[in-house]
Structures are given as C-alpha cells and as structure tokens.
Design a protein around this motif. Structure first.
Motif, PDB file in Angstrom:
ATOM      1  N   LEU A  45       0.828  -1.208   0.000  1.00  0.00           N
ATOM      2  CA  LEU A  45       0.000   0.000   0.000  1.00  0.00           C
ATOM      3  C   LEU A  45       0.860   1.254   0.000  1.00  0.00           C
ATOM      4  O   LEU A  45       0.544   2.236  -0.673  1.00  0.00           O
ATOM      5  N   ALA A  46       1.949   1.227   0.775  1.00  0.00           N
ATOM      6  CA  ALA A  46       2.864   2.377   0.809  1.00  0.00           C
ATOM      7  C   ALA A  46       3.475   2.614  -0.563  1.00  0.00           C
ATOM      8  O   ALA A  46       3.669   3.763  -0.981  1.00  0.00           O
ATOM      9  N   ALA A  47       3.778   1.521  -1.278  1.00  0.00           N
ATOM     10  CA  ALA A  47       4.348   1.654  -2.622  1.00  0.00           C
ATOM     11  C   ALA A  47       3.329   2.213  -3.611  1.00  0.00           C
ATOM     12  O   ALA A  47       3.689   2.925  -4.555  1.00  0.00           O
ATOM     13  N   ILE A  48       2.039   1.928  -3.373  1.00  0.00           N
ATOM     14  CA  ILE A  48       0.997   2.398  -4.278  1.00  0.00           C
ATOM     15  C   ILE A  48       0.739   3.891  -4.102  1.00  0.00           C
ATOM     16  O   ILE A  48       0.614   4.641  -5.081  1.00  0.00           O
ATOM     17  N   ILE A  49       0.654   4.360  -2.834  1.00  0.00           N
ATOM     18  CA  ILE A  49       0.247   5.742  -2.577  1.00  0.00           C
ATOM     19  C   ILE A  49       1.415   6.714  -2.518  1.00  0.00           C
ATOM     20  O   ILE A  49       1.203   7.922  -2.446  1.00  0.00           O
ATOM     21  N   GLN A 106       8.467   5.226   1.084  1.00  0.00           N
ATOM     22  CA  GLN A 106       7.691   4.032   1.409  1.00  0.00           C
ATOM     23  C   GLN A 106       7.949   3.572   2.842  1.00  0.00           C
ATOM     24  O   GLN A 106       7.023   3.176   3.553  1.00  0.00           O
ATOM     25  N   VAL A 107       9.202   3.619   3.272  1.00  0.00           N
ATOM     26  CA  VAL A 107       9.537   3.228   4.641  1.00  0.00           C
ATOM     27  C   VAL A 107       8.941   4.208   5.637  1.00  0.00           C
ATOM     28  O   VAL A 107       8.394   3.809   6.666  1.00  0.00           O
ATOM     29  N   ILE A 108       9.013   5.498   5.321  1.00  0.00           N
ATOM     30  CA  ILE A 108       8.482   6.520   6.223  1.00  0.00           C
ATOM     31  C   ILE A 108       6.971   6.387   6.374  1.00  0.00           C
ATOM     32  O   ILE A 108       6.415   6.606   7.455  1.00  0.00           O
ATOM     33  N   VAL A 109       6.275   6.013   5.297  1.00  0.00           N
ATOM     34  CA  VAL A 109       4.833   5.772   5.378  1.00  0.00           C
ATOM     35  C   VAL A 109       4.550   4.501   6.168  1.00  0.00           C
ATOM     36  O   VAL A 109       3.626   4.446   6.986  1.00  0.00           O
ATOM     37  N   ALA A 110       5.362   3.474   5.934  1.00  0.00           N
ATOM     38  CA  ALA A 110       5.123   2.175   6.563  1.00  0.00           C
ATOM     39  C   ALA A 110       5.278   2.224   8.083  1.00  0.00           C
ATOM     40  O   ALA A 110       4.534   1.546   8.798  1.00  0.00           O
TER      41      ALA A 110
END
Length: 275
Positions: free
Chosen positions: A228-232, A240-244
C-alpha cells in the motif's frame, strides 16, 4: 398489511439515506466552491507549498543534518522551472478537481456525522454510548494522516523526484497535473490508512477480527502495508519506509483496541443475566 409496513419502512430508509447523501454532497460542494474562489491562495500556500525553498520541513531537515555536521541537499532546495500546463483547459479542470478533493478532505468530520446519524437509530443505547467518540477519533486520525503526508511524505518525495536524474541528457519538465496529483493522492491515501484502528474497532465489534488473528497475521500485514505504501507514494524507498512506520505503529495500536473491545464484550456478557 405487515408486508406493506415493511415495504414502507424500507422505502423510508431509502428516503432518509437519500437526504443524508444530499446533505453530504452539498457540504462537499459548498467547501469546494469556496476553495475554488480562493484557488490562488490554495495553490500557492498549500498545493504548491513544497516547491518553496523555505518550506518548514526542508528547514528542519537542514538544521537536523547540520547539527550532526553533515551536508544535506535540504539546505539548498531549488526548483528551477515552473510547472507546465499543456492544454488550454488544464488549469481550470485541475482547479475544479483539486477543489473537490480538498472539499472531501475538509468536510470529512461532517461526512462522518451524517453516516453516524444514519446508522445510530439502529443501535442500542449501550452501543451508542460506547461509540460516542467515534467522530472525534476518526477525524483526529484522518487529519493526523493529512498532516503527516503534507509535512513529511510530500516534501521528501517531491525533493527526491525533482532532483532525480539519470543523465544530464534528460531534462525534467513536470506538468501541473502530475505535481498536484502526486500531492492529493498522498494526502488522501495516507489519511485513509490512518483510519486503521477505527476499522479494526468495528470489525472486532461484529466478530470478524480478533487480537489473536491480528497477531497471527502480523507479518502478512507488514507485506500489505509495504504494498500500500508503494501504491500511494512515489517509487522511492525512503518515502515508502516513512509511510510504513506509522502504519505499523497504528497496527500495533489496533491490536490493543481489538483487545479492549473483546474484554468489554466479555465483561458485558458476564453482567448480563443468564436465561
């Protein structure tokens, strides 16, 4: 006669739902119209704020790296060229679409309230009492997601993507649609993911999720969160890591929430008289 009453009751619910949807749509359009009227301020101070070298996140990151004696490109953020509009109608359509998206974001608490007004008549007094903070908690998490994406994810992503270049033979000329779409997608995507504890709360209430289930599939959830992080977010590992990270934290909070719901249900079951 009973069938007719049920039919009238069903039609009455449809009529009530229709008015809830009308009021929700009206709220979105009213806010969107106001945003469209002040579109210059909205674009310069919000949607295009990350293209300014003095944006607060760049300054904080610059100070952070300087504190440890490290050089950072955040101390010299520059955006050489303006964004490009390729079609005569592009700016107008982008302003309309962005106003609608921001209208949905700003009216989110009211939309939740309308949903609550529709479902609350079907709840018991005990369920209504235990769910009183629903609108506040859901709105708080939603706007935490907005703030996190606006002040952390968006500036990091934009800084990386605008400075990424394979070779000097390729020049970056970005359109306004691509930039605004990047920002608004991150705002909506991250804020929706921040609603995870609320979703788990209701899934636990209806018996679809348990704390044991969430613990058992924690590793699977990690994979889903990364997807999901990679999608948005843009295709850079840092974003992506910061979102995850906050989503995983919210997942652990969701396990605690699920435990609380189960304990409360067990406690109420013990109190209820046995037949």
């Amino acid at each position: 006669m009973a069938t007719k009453q049920k039919e009238m009751s069903f039609l009455g619910h449809l009529e009530e739902l229709r008015w809830h949807l009308v009021r929700s749509a009206s709220a979105i359009f009213i806010i969107a119209i106001l945003l469209f009227i002040f579109q210059k301020e909205v674009y310069e101070h919000f949607l295009l704020a990350h293209r300014k070298s003095d944006f607060i996140t760049y300054q904080i990151f610059c100070d952070f790296f300087q504190f440890f004696g490290m050089d950072s490109t955040f101390c010299n953020v520059q955006f050489k060229d303006n964004l490009i509009s390729l079609k005569p109608t592009q700016q107008l359509m982008n302003a309309i679409w962005s106003s609608l998206i921001l209208g949905i974001i700003l009216s989110f608490p009211y939309l939740l309230w309308e949903i609550w007004r529709f479902i609350s008549p079907g709840l018991t007094d005990k369920e209504i009492k235990s769910s009183k903070g629903f609108i506040f908690v859901a709105s708080f998490l939603f706007f935490c997601g907005i703030a996190f994406s606006f002040y952390v994810i968006a500036p990091i992503s934009i800084h990386f993507l605008y400075n990424y270049q394979i070779t000097d033979l390729i020049q970056n000329n970005f359109t306004m649609d691509s930039h605004i779409g990047l920002v608004t997608n991150m705002l909506l995507g991250v804020s929706i993911l921040f609603e995870l504890p609320v979703l788990v709360y209701f899934l636990t209430k209806i018996g679809l999720v348990t704390p044991e289930f969430l613990k058992k599939y924690r590793k699977h959830a990690l994979v889903i969160v990364l997807i999901l992080a990679a999608i948005i977010t843009p295709p850079d590992i840092a974003s992506q890591v910061i979102v995850a990270i906050p989503i995983l934290v919210l997942y652990e909070i969701s396990i605690k929430v699920s435990k609380m719901v189960i304990k409360k249900q067990q406690k109420n079951a013990q109190k209820s008289p046995r037949v």
